[in-house]
Design an enzyme around this catalytic site. Structure first.
Site, mmCIF file in Angstrom:
data_model
loop_
_atom_site.group_PDB
_atom_site.id
_atom_site.type_symbol
_atom_site.label_atom_id
_atom_site.label_comp_id
_atom_site.label_asym_id
_atom_site.label_seq_id
_atom_site.Cartn_x
_atom_site.Cartn_y
_atom_site.Cartn_z
ATOM 1 N N GLN A 204 -10.422 41.724 23.742
ATOM 2 C CA GLN A 204 -9.367 42.526 23.128
ATOM 3 C C GLN A 204 -9.378 42.340 21.613
ATOM 4 O O GLN A 204 -9.157 43.285 20.852
ATOM 5 C CB GLN A 204 -8.000 42.146 23.718
ATOM 6 C CG GLN A 204 -6.859 43.037 23.260
ATOM 7 C CD GLN A 204 -7.030 44.489 23.715
ATOM 8 O OE1 GLN A 204 -7.567 44.745 24.798
ATOM 9 N NE2 GLN A 204 -6.600 45.432 22.896
ATOM 10 N N ALA A 225 -3.973 47.186 21.277
ATOM 11 C CA ALA A 225 -3.071 46.033 21.199
ATOM 12 C C ALA A 225 -3.711 44.886 20.440
ATOM 13 O O ALA A 225 -4.932 44.726 20.453
ATOM 14 C CB ALA A 225 -2.722 45.583 22.601
ATOM 15 N N SER A 230 -2.297 42.609 24.926
ATOM 16 C CA SER A 230 -2.836 43.678 25.762
ATOM 17 C C SER A 230 -2.537 43.416 27.232
ATOM 18 O O SER A 230 -2.783 42.331 27.751
ATOM 19 C CB SER A 230 -4.350 43.786 25.593
ATOM 20 O OG SER A 230 -4.865 44.648 26.585
ATOM 21 N N HIS A 232 -4.156 44.510 29.517
ATOM 22 C CA HIS A 232 -5.422 44.351 30.233
ATOM 23 C C HIS A 232 -5.738 42.883 30.507
ATOM 24 O O HIS A 232 -6.445 42.568 31.454
ATOM 25 C CB HIS A 232 -6.558 45.030 29.460
ATOM 26 C CG HIS A 232 -6.517 46.528 29.595
ATOM 27 N ND1 HIS A 232 -7.139 47.192 30.642
ATOM 28 C CD2 HIS A 232 -5.903 47.482 28.857
ATOM 29 C CE1 HIS A 232 -6.921 48.501 30.521
ATOM 30 N NE2 HIS A 232 -6.165 48.702 29.445
ATOM 31 N N ASP A 239 -7.502 51.393 33.748
ATOM 32 C CA ASP A 239 -7.612 52.639 32.996
ATOM 33 C C ASP A 239 -8.460 53.528 33.873
ATOM 34 O O ASP A 239 -9.596 53.174 34.196
ATOM 35 C CB ASP A 239 -8.336 52.416 31.661
ATOM 36 C CG ASP A 239 -7.437 51.776 30.616
ATOM 37 O OD1 ASP A 239 -6.215 51.706 30.833
ATOM 38 O OD2 ASP A 239 -7.975 51.348 29.572
ATOM 39 N N GLU A 286 -0.540 57.388 27.270
ATOM 40 C CA GLU A 286 -1.862 57.077 27.834
ATOM 41 C C GLU A 286 -1.861 57.463 29.307
ATOM 42 O O GLU A 286 -1.457 56.675 30.161
ATOM 43 C CB GLU A 286 -2.174 55.579 27.687
ATOM 44 C CG GLU A 286 -2.416 55.143 26.265
ATOM 45 C CD GLU A 286 -2.985 53.723 26.153
ATOM 46 O OE1 GLU A 286 -3.276 53.101 27.201
ATOM 47 O OE2 GLU A 286 -3.134 53.258 25.018
ATOM 48 N N HIS A 289 -3.722 54.921 31.706
ATOM 49 C CA HIS A 289 -3.411 53.484 31.820
ATOM 50 C C HIS A 289 -2.331 53.252 32.888
ATOM 51 O O HIS A 289 -1.168 53.598 32.694
ATOM 52 C CB HIS A 289 -2.960 52.983 30.442
ATOM 53 C CG HIS A 289 -2.626 51.510 30.380
ATOM 54 N ND1 HIS A 289 -3.364 50.609 29.639
ATOM 55 C CD2 HIS A 289 -1.627 50.792 30.950
ATOM 56 C CE1 HIS A 289 -2.824 49.401 29.754
ATOM 57 N NE2 HIS A 289 -1.765 49.488 30.537
HETATM 58 ZN ZN LIG Z 1 -5.398 50.626 29.174
#
Ligand SMILES: [Zn+2]
Length: 318
Positions: A204, A225, A230, A232, A239, A286, A289
């Site tokens: 990230q 981010a 993040s 993630h 995603d 998004e 996401h």
């Molecule tokens: Zn994402």
């Protein structure tokens, strides 16, 4: 004989008068006592502050005794009454709502409550809060809540290449639900494909630094981010787009996206950064996401039409 009768009559008057005096005293005493008791009530204190009885009743319905005491410390304020009508009002934020409303008078109260509750009245990344990862699928990671650099989720599982364009990982329990979601979508002729999921802190960091170098810090903050911030890194995010609409522009207008918006919550997934909610989430929309939060939370969010930040603020962080 006549004189005696008169005397008796006179005595009766005295007795009667005595009784009446006692009765009146009792009534007056009771009134005085009731008055004294009433003055000790919260309702009286609120009325003394200038609230009507109706308003006082409302305040008492909504707030606990110690919360009302805080209100009694302030001058009568119509804004307080309006704030109490807001579904997601949190007493701990009262002063901040009032302060923020002074600066942002044109904003609706509903938005003021949402913004303050989710810390979005602060500048991004200026208020650092530590993510409680013990909450598992309910943990919050955003522009304020961050994971430590060494946080790695347990039980990461590699996503099958049937569903993913490359090597991607998810936490086992989220992956299980993802497969259910994937199969349900497939029955509607929607073939979902994962583009990206778990990313560690370092990865990230590289992504963010690249964006910052190419597009500048402001733009980078809108779309990527900071490391630790993040979602993630939680291992709870995919995603994804569809096989038919692999690019985000077309995916956004696709049936697949529409289907996800209607059904993803049934499998515990939510759209994390919806359209029109950037002022709360801190992210541009998004459509790709999707975050696993569990069916219960996802369903509640879906029914109440709130973002995860709002859910977290009101139902978990309080
Ligand atoms: Zn994402």
């Amino acid at each position: 004989m006549k004189k005696r009768k008169l005397k008796l009559k006179k005595q009766a008057y005295y007795v009667l008068a005595g009784i009446m005096i006692i009765a009146v005293s009792i009534i007056l005493g009771m009134n005085y006592y009731n008055d004294y008791q009433y003055k000790k009530t919260t309702e009286y204190k609120l009325v003394e502050k200038g609230y009507t009885i109706k308003e006082a009743t409302k305040i008492q319905e909504k707030l606990k005794e110690e919360e009302i005491n805080k209100i009694l410390e302030k001058e009568k304020n119509d804004l307080i009454l309006k704030l109490l009508e807001e579904k997601y009002f949190l007493m701990k934020n009262l002063d901040t709502y009032i302060e923020y409303q002074k600066k942002e008078e044109e904003k609706e109260l509903k938005d003021i409550v949402a913004i303050v509750n989710t810390h979005a009245n602060n500048k991004w990344y200026q208020k650092e809060l530590e993510t409680d990862y013990n909450l598992k699928e309910k943990m919050n990671v955003n522009k304020f809540y961050a994971l430590k650099s060494d946080y790695t989720p347990e039980n990461l599982i590699e996503i099958s290449l049937n569903y993913s364009y490359g090597k991607n990982k998810l936490i086992d329990y989220a992956y299980e639900k993802f497969i259910e979601l994937w199969n349900a979508a497939k029955e509607e002729d929607i073939h979902l494909m994962v583009n990206s999921s778990y990313r560690d802190y370092e990865e990230q960091k590289n992504i963010y630094e690249d964006y910052k170098a190419s597009r500048g810090e402001k733009k980078a903050d809108e779309i990527a981010a900071h490391p630790g911030h993040s979602e993630h890194q939680t291992g709870l995010v995919v995603d994804m787009t569809s096989l038919k609409e692999p690019y985000v522009e077309e995916f956004k207008a696709s049936n697949a996206y529409k289907w996800l918006k209607e059904h993803a919550h049934e499998y515990g997934f939510i759209e994390r950064y919806p359209e029109g909610k950037s002022y709360i989430t801190g992210y541009s929309p998004e459509s790709w996401h999707w975050r696993y939060v569990g069916i219960e939370v996802a369903t509640k969010m879906h029914n109440e039409d709130i973002t995860f930040d709002e859910y977290y603020a009101y139902y978990i962080e309080k």
